[in-house]
Design an enzyme around this catalytic site. Structure first.
Site: not given
Ligand code: NOJ
Length: 572
Positions: A98, A206, A265, A337-338
């Site tokens: 990541d 990210d 992402e 994870h989100d």
């Molecule tokens: C995307 C990530 O997947 C998330 O977990 C994070 O809080 C935000 N970007 C900020 O880095």
């Protein structure tokens, strides 16, 4: 290895703090992952995406990096990391790191230097701005513009010492880097090369489309319909994003002498832009990771939950399948994870939990794109039980609770939404077995284990060939063995059917028919030209029958099937 090997690959995401804890401190770590590599390899996946393990104050669980070239002691050491890479490579697994470079932690040395003075050599590495003209610095409304942070409140924090504000699209401990500054870019590229030299095989980048901003940072337009808490706080046009990614590609990826995978992402990315980002000729990224289908149960923001309707999900995924049919590549996912657990969100986590989780997996994995499995998804893990706000750990959830209740929303209502949509649903510990804490730790877990671990766990499923785990292994094998799964074209059927998900895939003379009942009732099937599938072969299903009615006229609740046929005559 073909240049585009990742087109037939499957990615497994490890969220290190919740995967496996080797040292008993209650938080997962690198040695825990090393101890579970055989499990990951037995699934058959190709790539492991490792969420951040860099040193971090952990305001956002590691997405706030304070040192890009080390490992947080919570997770281990660089030598543990080297061992992890070596042991993954021994098993034929690739490691995708990541990479969080839209922002750093406010405890990163770069930011600490930047904040010392307006004249600091690193001042311009971040977005510092004076108060809005005519206002009193530090007071409400004096922020340089009206952008909100994704984690509630303004995207600006006032720094009393230097009397300016800095921009943070996420928490105030995550200041945004200024990619306009060429020194920032060079330092990031150097750091990326350092990880590649250390053995990593690629990056999941990210919110990478956020790195380019309109440099005068204009107010966003506030429409009448808008309410506070809107999750898309600023303009999405990002003037130099293609230029930055192309430059990164030339500086970091192209010179690397190995097969990489580069994932961007990109919240809010459009299909047309995704084509540009992933057109191999443009040398930017290999695939995007987009969010459109995660918005199907979302109203004006992620806490405004609207009922799930299958046709909207199909419309979104079909739109992306069509848009990238000729050029470009997408990621396929239900979970990370989100996101809350998909079997609770789009499936049935009660009576038909196993069947609906299998159907969700089948449908997703048979699309065109690179599938991602988030730890525990292959076991059918569900959303958990949160009694009250103290059970949550996630900054986004906690900040939202504070903000919404302070604006007068009853706490019971806010909690109900969090229980369904909070990211913490994905972050409960991996359920390895039915011993204490699901075998995740010998200590006290940093977040509660889902109480259903006695029923849903990896050990039990490893012994049961009819389990979710085995179903996922079969899906992964199909992608590896049948080129039509990775490369075939895609045709959506029954677009308006509220319960049945149906599509075909075709490559040369091979065609697949994928059928999934997304309801807890039996459904009649009206597949066009169904007779032509009479002599086809059933490759995979999730409901055992003594005798199958092929082609089917009905699907049982949450039943799914994959058929294959050879096409002998020339068709359309
Ligand atoms: C995307 C990530 O997947 C998330 O977990 C994070 O809080 C935000 N970007 C900020 O880095």
């Amino acid at each position: 290895m073909s240049e585009q090997w990742w087109k037939s690959a499957v990615v497994y995401q490890v969220y290190p703090r919740s995967f496996a804890d080797a040292d008993g401190d209650g938080t997962g770590d690198l040695r825990g992952i090393i101890g579970r590599l055989d499990y990951i390899a037995a699934l058959g996946v190709d790539v492991v995406w490792l969420s951040p393990v860099y040193p971090s104050p952990m305001d956002d669980n590691g997405y706030d990096v304070s040192d890009y070239q080390n490992i947080d002691p919570l997770f281990g050491t660089l030598s543990d990391f080297d061992e992890l890479v070596a042991k993954m490579h021994e098993r034929g697994l690739k490691l995708m790191m990541d990479l969080v470079v839209n922002h750093t932690s406010d405890e990163h040395a770069w930011f600490e230097e930047s904040r010392t003075s307006k004249y600091s050599a690193k001042r311009d590495w971040y977005w510092w701005r004076p108060a809005r003209p005519g206002t009193t610095p530090g007071e409400r409304g004096a922020e340089p513009n009206n952008w909100d942070s994704f984690f509630s409140g303004s995207a600006w924090t006032y720094d009393k010492d230097t009397q300016e504000y800095y921009l943070h699209l996420f928490s105030k401990k995550q200041p945004d880097l200024n990619w306009e500054n060429p020194e920032v870019r060079e330092h990031v590229y150097d750091m990326m090369r350092w990880w590649l030299d250390r053995g990593v095989d690629g990056f999941r980048m990210d919110v990478i489309n956020f790195i380019s901003k309109i440099t005068d940072l204009p107010d966003r337009l506030v429409s009448q319909a808008e309410v506070p808490g809107d999750g898309t706080p600023y303009d999405f046009s990002r003037p130099r994003i293609h230029e930055f990614l192309h430059e990164m590609n030339k500086a970091v990826f192209a010179p690397a002498d190995k097969a990489l995978v580069i994932v961007g992402e990109m919240p809010g990315v459009t299909v047309d832009d995704a084509v540009l980002f992933t057109d191999p000729a443009r040398c930017e990224v290999d695939m995007v990771f987009e969010f459109e289908h995660m918005g199907v149960d979302r109203g004006h923001d992620k806490w405004d939950i609207v009922p799930f309707a299958l046709p909207s999900l199909k419309a979104s995924l079909a739109h992306w399948q069509r848009g990238l049919a000729e050029c470009g590549w997408n990621s396929l996912y239900w979970n990370n994870h989100d996101q809350p657990r998909v079997v609770t969100r789009f499936g049935d986590d009660g009576e038909f939990r196993v069947r609906s989780a299998k159907t969700l997996g089948t449908v997703l994995h048979m699309h065109r794109g690179t599938p991602y499995i988030y730890q525990g998804e292959e076991l059918g893990m569900t959303n958990t039980v949160f009694e009250d706000i103290d059970d949550f750990r996630d900054i986004e959830s906690i900040n939202h609770f504070t903000e919404a209740t302070s604006l007068g929303e009853p706490s019971a209502d806010v909690l109900e939404k969090l229980r369904f949509m909070s990211r913490d649903n994905a972050r409960t510990p991996m359920q390895w077995d039915d011993t204490a804490h699901a075998g995740f730790t010998k200590g006290e877990p940093w977040i509660g284990v889902n109480p259903n671990y006695k029923v849903i766990n990896a050990d039990a499923q490893a012994l049961d060939e009819d389990s979710m785990l085995w179903h996922y292994r079969r899906l992964i094998r199909l992608r590896h063995e049948l080129p039509v799964v990775a490369h075939g074209n895609f045709t959506m059927l029954l677009e308006d059917d509220p319960c049945v998900y149906a599509f075909t895939r075709r490559l040369g003379d091979t065609e697949l028919l994928v059928l999934g009942n997304f309801s807890s009732q039996q459904q009649h099937l009206d597949v066009p030209d169904v007779e032509s599938w009479l002599a086809s072969e059933l490759l995979l299903g999730n409901v055992f029958r003594e005798k199958y009615d092929d082609p089917p006229s009905h699907l049982a609740p949450w039943e799914s099937r994959i058929y294959r046929r050879r096409i002998h005559r020339r068709e359309g």
